[in-house]
Design a protein around this motif. Structure first.
Motif, PDB file in Angstrom:
ATOM      1  N   MET A   1       0.849  -1.194   0.000  1.00 12.59           N
ATOM      2  CA  MET A   1       0.000   0.000   0.000  1.00 12.59           C
ATOM      3  C   MET A   1       0.887   1.248   0.000  1.00 12.59           C
ATOM      4  SD  MET A   1      -2.861   1.201   2.797  1.00 12.59           S
ATOM      5  CE  MET A   1      -3.885  -0.213   2.390  1.00 12.59           C
ATOM      6  N   LEU A   2       0.426   2.282  -0.740  1.00 14.01           N
ATOM      7  CA  LEU A   2       1.187   3.516  -0.812  1.00 14.01           C
ATOM      8  C   LEU A   2       1.099   4.272   0.499  1.00 14.01           C
ATOM      9  CD1 LEU A   2       0.076   4.787  -4.323  1.00 14.01           C
ATOM     10  CD2 LEU A   2       2.274   3.809  -3.716  1.00 14.01           C
ATOM     11  N   ALA A   3       2.235   4.718   0.982  1.00  7.94           N
ATOM     12  CA  ALA A   3       2.249   5.538   2.189  1.00  7.94           C
ATOM     13  C   ALA A   3       2.042   6.993   1.795  1.00  7.94           C
ATOM     14  CB  ALA A   3       3.587   5.379   2.896  1.00  7.94           C
ATOM     15  N   PRO A   4       1.365   7.783   2.619  1.00  4.99           N
ATOM     16  CA  PRO A   4       1.179   9.194   2.279  1.00  4.99           C
ATOM     17  C   PRO A   4       2.520   9.901   2.243  1.00  4.99           C
ATOM     18  CG  PRO A   4       0.504   8.768   4.541  1.00  4.99           C
ATOM     19  CD  PRO A   4       0.742   7.437   3.900  1.00  4.99           C
ATOM     20  N   ILE A   5       2.792  10.582   1.149  1.00  4.71           N
ATOM     21  CA  ILE A   5       4.090  11.244   0.987  1.00  4.71           C
ATOM     22  C   ILE A   5       3.922  12.416   0.042  1.00  4.71           C
ATOM     23  CG2 ILE A   5       4.818   9.809  -0.969  1.00  4.71           C
ATOM     24  CD1 ILE A   5       7.650   9.895   0.209  1.00  4.71           C
ATOM     25  N   LYS A   6       4.695  13.443   0.233  1.00  5.54           N
ATOM     26  CA  LYS A   6       4.630  14.617  -0.630  1.00  5.54           C
ATOM     27  C   LYS A   6       5.999  14.835  -1.261  1.00  5.54           C
ATOM     28  CE  LYS A   6       1.067  16.776   2.211  1.00  5.54           C
ATOM     29  NZ  LYS A   6       0.700  17.928   3.052  1.00  5.54           N
ATOM     30  N   PHE A   7       5.979  15.279  -2.530  1.00  3.36           N
ATOM     31  CA  PHE A   7       7.224  15.509  -3.237  1.00  3.36           C
ATOM     32  C   PHE A   7       7.284  16.934  -3.743  1.00  3.36           C
ATOM     33  CE2 PHE A   7       7.361  10.946  -3.343  1.00  3.36           C
ATOM     34  CZ  PHE A   7       8.704  10.662  -3.344  1.00  3.36           C
ATOM     35  N   HIS A   8       8.437  17.523  -3.621  1.00  9.64           N
ATOM     36  CA  HIS A   8       8.710  18.825  -4.206  1.00  9.64           C
ATOM     37  C   HIS A   8       9.539  18.588  -5.461  1.00  9.64           C
ATOM     38  CE1 HIS A   8      10.769  22.673  -4.836  1.00  9.64           C
ATOM     39  NE2 HIS A   8       9.725  23.208  -4.260  1.00  9.64           N
ATOM     40  N   ILE A 153       1.309  15.841  -4.356  1.00  9.24           N
ATOM     41  CA  ILE A 153       0.768  14.676  -3.650  1.00  9.24           C
ATOM     42  C   ILE A 153       0.660  13.502  -4.614  1.00  9.24           C
ATOM     43  CG2 ILE A 153      -0.547  16.061  -1.996  1.00  9.24           C
ATOM     44  CD1 ILE A 153      -3.030  15.504  -3.774  1.00  9.24           C
ATOM     45  N   TYR A 154       0.389  12.318  -4.073  1.00 10.12           N
ATOM     46  CA  TYR A 154       0.121  11.168  -4.932  1.00 10.12           C
ATOM     47  C   TYR A 154      -1.079  11.464  -5.831  1.00 10.12           C
ATOM     48  CZ  TYR A 154       3.196   7.774  -2.656  1.00 10.12           C
ATOM     49  OH  TYR A 154       4.278   7.083  -2.191  1.00 10.12           O
ATOM     50  N   SER A 155      -0.986  11.057  -7.067  1.00 13.52           N
ATOM     51  CA  SER A 155      -2.099  11.208  -7.989  1.00 13.52           C
ATOM     52  C   SER A 155      -3.146  10.130  -7.726  1.00 13.52           C
ATOM     53  CB  SER A 155      -1.592  11.095  -9.434  1.00 13.52           C
ATOM     54  OG  SER A 155      -2.650  10.832 -10.315  1.00 13.52           O
ATOM     55  N   PRO A 156      -4.414  10.513  -7.521  1.00  4.58           N
ATOM     56  CA  PRO A 156      -5.464   9.504  -7.365  1.00  4.58           C
ATOM     57  C   PRO A 156      -5.532   8.552  -8.562  1.00  4.58           C
ATOM     58  CG  PRO A 156      -6.261  11.660  -6.694  1.00  4.58           C
ATOM     59  CD  PRO A 156      -4.914  11.876  -7.335  1.00  4.58           C
ATOM     60  N   ALA A 157      -5.254   9.081  -9.758  1.00  5.99           N
ATOM     61  CA  ALA A 157      -5.269   8.234 -10.951  1.00  5.99           C
ATOM     62  C   ALA A 157      -4.158   7.188 -10.884  1.00  5.99           C
ATOM     63  CB  ALA A 157      -5.110   9.097 -12.204  1.00  5.99           C
ATOM     64  N   PHE A 158      -2.990   7.589 -10.352  1.00  8.83           N
ATOM     65  CA  PHE A 158      -1.888   6.631 -10.226  1.00  8.83           C
ATOM     66  C   PHE A 158      -2.213   5.576  -9.180  1.00  8.83           C
ATOM     67  CE2 PHE A 158       2.181   5.345  -8.215  1.00  8.83           C
ATOM     68  CZ  PHE A 158       2.766   4.730  -9.317  1.00  8.83           C
ATOM     69  N   ILE A 159      -2.780   5.995  -8.074  1.00  7.68           N
ATOM     70  CA  ILE A 159      -3.147   5.045  -7.025  1.00  7.68           C
ATOM     71  C   ILE A 159      -4.138   4.019  -7.581  1.00  7.68           C
ATOM     72  CG2 ILE A 159      -4.317   4.789  -4.805  1.00  7.68           C
ATOM     73  CD1 ILE A 159      -3.194   7.543  -4.038  1.00  7.68           C
ATOM     74  N   ALA A 160      -5.112   4.489  -8.361  1.00  9.79           N
ATOM     75  CA  ALA A 160      -6.087   3.572  -8.957  1.00  9.79           C
ATOM     76  C   ALA A 160      -5.410   2.626  -9.940  1.00  9.79           C
ATOM     77  CB  ALA A 160      -7.183   4.374  -9.657  1.00  9.79           C
ATOM     78  N   TRP A 161      -4.442   3.153 -10.705  1.00 10.46           N
ATOM     79  CA  TRP A 161      -3.719   2.321 -11.680  1.00 10.46           C
ATOM     80  C   TRP A 161      -2.905   1.245 -10.960  1.00 10.46           C
ATOM     81  CZ3 TRP A 161       1.321   1.059 -12.835  1.00 10.46           C
ATOM     82  CH2 TRP A 161       1.578   0.550 -14.108  1.00 10.46           C
ATOM     83  N   VAL A 162      -2.241   1.617  -9.880  1.00 10.68           N
ATOM     84  CA  VAL A 162      -1.457   0.667  -9.089  1.00 10.68           C
ATOM     85  C   VAL A 162      -2.351  -0.454  -8.565  1.00 10.68           C
ATOM     86  CG1 VAL A 162      -0.226   0.383  -6.902  1.00 10.68           C
ATOM     87  CG2 VAL A 162       0.410   2.232  -8.456  1.00 10.68           C
ATOM     88  N   LYS A 163      -3.512  -0.081  -8.040  1.00 10.05           N
ATOM     89  CA  LYS A 163      -4.431  -1.092  -7.516  1.00 10.05           C
ATOM     90  C   LYS A 163      -4.930  -2.004  -8.624  1.00 10.05           C
ATOM     91  CE  LYS A 163      -6.071   1.615  -3.552  1.00 10.05           C
ATOM     92  NZ  LYS A 163      -7.253   2.300  -2.954  1.00 10.05           N
ATOM     93  N   ALA A 164      -5.256  -1.432  -9.771  1.00 10.58           N
ATOM     94  CA  ALA A 164      -5.773  -2.222 -10.885  1.00 10.58           C
ATOM     95  C   ALA A 164      -4.751  -3.227 -11.393  1.00 10.58           C
ATOM     96  CB  ALA A 164      -6.212  -1.299 -12.019  1.00 10.58           C
ATOM     97  N   VAL A 172       6.878   1.347  -5.099  1.00  8.04           N
ATOM     98  CA  VAL A 172       6.262   1.461  -6.427  1.00  8.04           C
ATOM     99  C   VAL A 172       6.307   2.898  -6.935  1.00  8.04           C
ATOM    100  CG1 VAL A 172       3.892   1.772  -5.575  1.00  8.04           C
ATOM    101  CG2 VAL A 172       4.291   0.765  -7.835  1.00  8.04           C
ATOM    102  N   LEU A 173       6.223   3.876  -6.035  1.00  2.00           N
ATOM    103  CA  LEU A 173       6.309   5.278  -6.473  1.00  2.00           C
ATOM    104  C   LEU A 173       7.669   5.560  -7.085  1.00  2.00           C
ATOM    105  CD1 LEU A 173       5.015   8.186  -6.467  1.00  2.00           C
ATOM    106  CD2 LEU A 173       6.464   8.576  -4.483  1.00  2.00           C
ATOM    107  N   ASP A 174       8.741   5.154  -6.380  1.00  2.31           N
ATOM    108  CA  ASP A 174      10.089   5.377  -6.908  1.00  2.31           C
ATOM    109  C   ASP A 174      10.269   4.694  -8.258  1.00  2.31           C
ATOM    110  OD1 ASP A 174      10.800   6.905  -4.785  1.00  2.31           O
ATOM    111  OD2 ASP A 174      12.051   5.393  -3.808  1.00  2.31           O
TER     112      ASP A 174
END
Length: 287
Positions: A1-8, A153-164, A172-174
């Protein structure tokens, strides 16, 4: 599962540098072209001694952490390193895969170095092109986006793609934000015009660092015909990403390219990079 994280964006660029070629990439991401060899700045030892040390470091490395030495050898034009690099390529596990991984990235780096050193064996070019093609064709949404306050922030679309795709594992983010663009950048670093079609396709990627890597490669090759495609990528990208992509246009001696830089890159950033380009231009004219 993706952990909440923010990137600059700045931190992201530093992470790409660290993960891809152990810091060698930092100046490339800052100025759009492969940076000066750190080995060239080392006082004392002769070039032959430094090359011998780099070759030995690559030969002994079993962890993939000798990527800096691989890059130094490529930049130094050290053809004597070709046998060692060929052996290293064979030792690294990681066939072409639609999923990014550290092994694939390191194998692509060695392949890129061999191509730049003039190795004509088709296996190295084919591997690099295959992995870069898989990256530009990857349909994963960009892993990060911006919230209403402008924070990354994490993209909701990316999170959905990862789950799918059932890829919700740590890292997985890296993999998709940092490793995926690597082979594309390394393909561009070869300066080989055969890479142009792949790099142009990369400008259409939903991953903005793949777009950046593609634009950087086209600038490295000096493909003026690609300037309109790079500008089109800038039009579609968010502000921070458009600025990074547009910086590659500084490497084209064309009014259209320079106008786009002024449109997408903050004034002070454009000024600093133009000064850097002017220093580099003394060594190599712009395309």
């Amino acid at each position: 599962m993706l952990a909440p994280i923010k990137f600059h964006p700045g931190a992201l660029i530093l992470n790409v540098a660290r993960l891809l070629v152990a810091g060698v990439l930092l100046s490339a991401l800052a100025y759009g072209q492969p940076g000066q060899s750190q080995g060239e700045k080392t006082p004392g030892a002769s070039n032959n001694d430094k090359i011998a040390r780099w070759i030995e470091a690559v030969r002994k490395d079993n962890t993939g952490m000798a990527s800096g030495e691989v890059e130094e050898l490529a930049k130094a034009g050290a053809v004597e390193a070709i046998p060692t690099l060929e052996e290293k390529f064979g030792q690294i596990r990681g066939g072409p895969s639609k999923y990014p991984s550290w092994n694939v990235l390191m194998k692509a780096h060695v392949a890129s170095a061999l191509v730049r050193l003039g190795d004509k064996k088709q296996i190295y070019w084919d591997y690099l092109v295959k992995q870069a093609t898989l990256a530009v064709e990857n349909d994963a949404p960009n892993p990060s986006t911006y919230d209403s306050k402008g924070k990354s922030i994490y993209s909701p679309a990316f999170i959905a793609w990862v789950k799918a795709h059932k890829l919700g594992h740590p890292g997985v983010l890296d993999e998709y934000e940092l490793m995926l663009p690597g082979p594309v950048l390394l393909l561009g670093w070869t300066g080989d015009r055969r890479a142009v079609p792949v790099l142009r396709r990369g400008l259409l990627s939903p991953n903005y660092l793949v777009e950046f890597a593609s634009a950087q490669g086209l600038a490295q090759i000096g493909d003026k015909a690609s300037v309109p495609f790079i500008i089109e990528a800038c039009k579609k990208a968010p502000r921070h990403e458009a600025s990074a992509i547009a910086l590659q246009l500084l490497y084209f001696n064309s009014p259209e390219a320079q106008k786009a830089v002024d449109e997408y890159v903050p004034k002070e950033d454009a000024k600093a990079h133009r000064e850097q380009i002017a220093r580099e231009k003394k060594k190599k004219p712009l395309p």
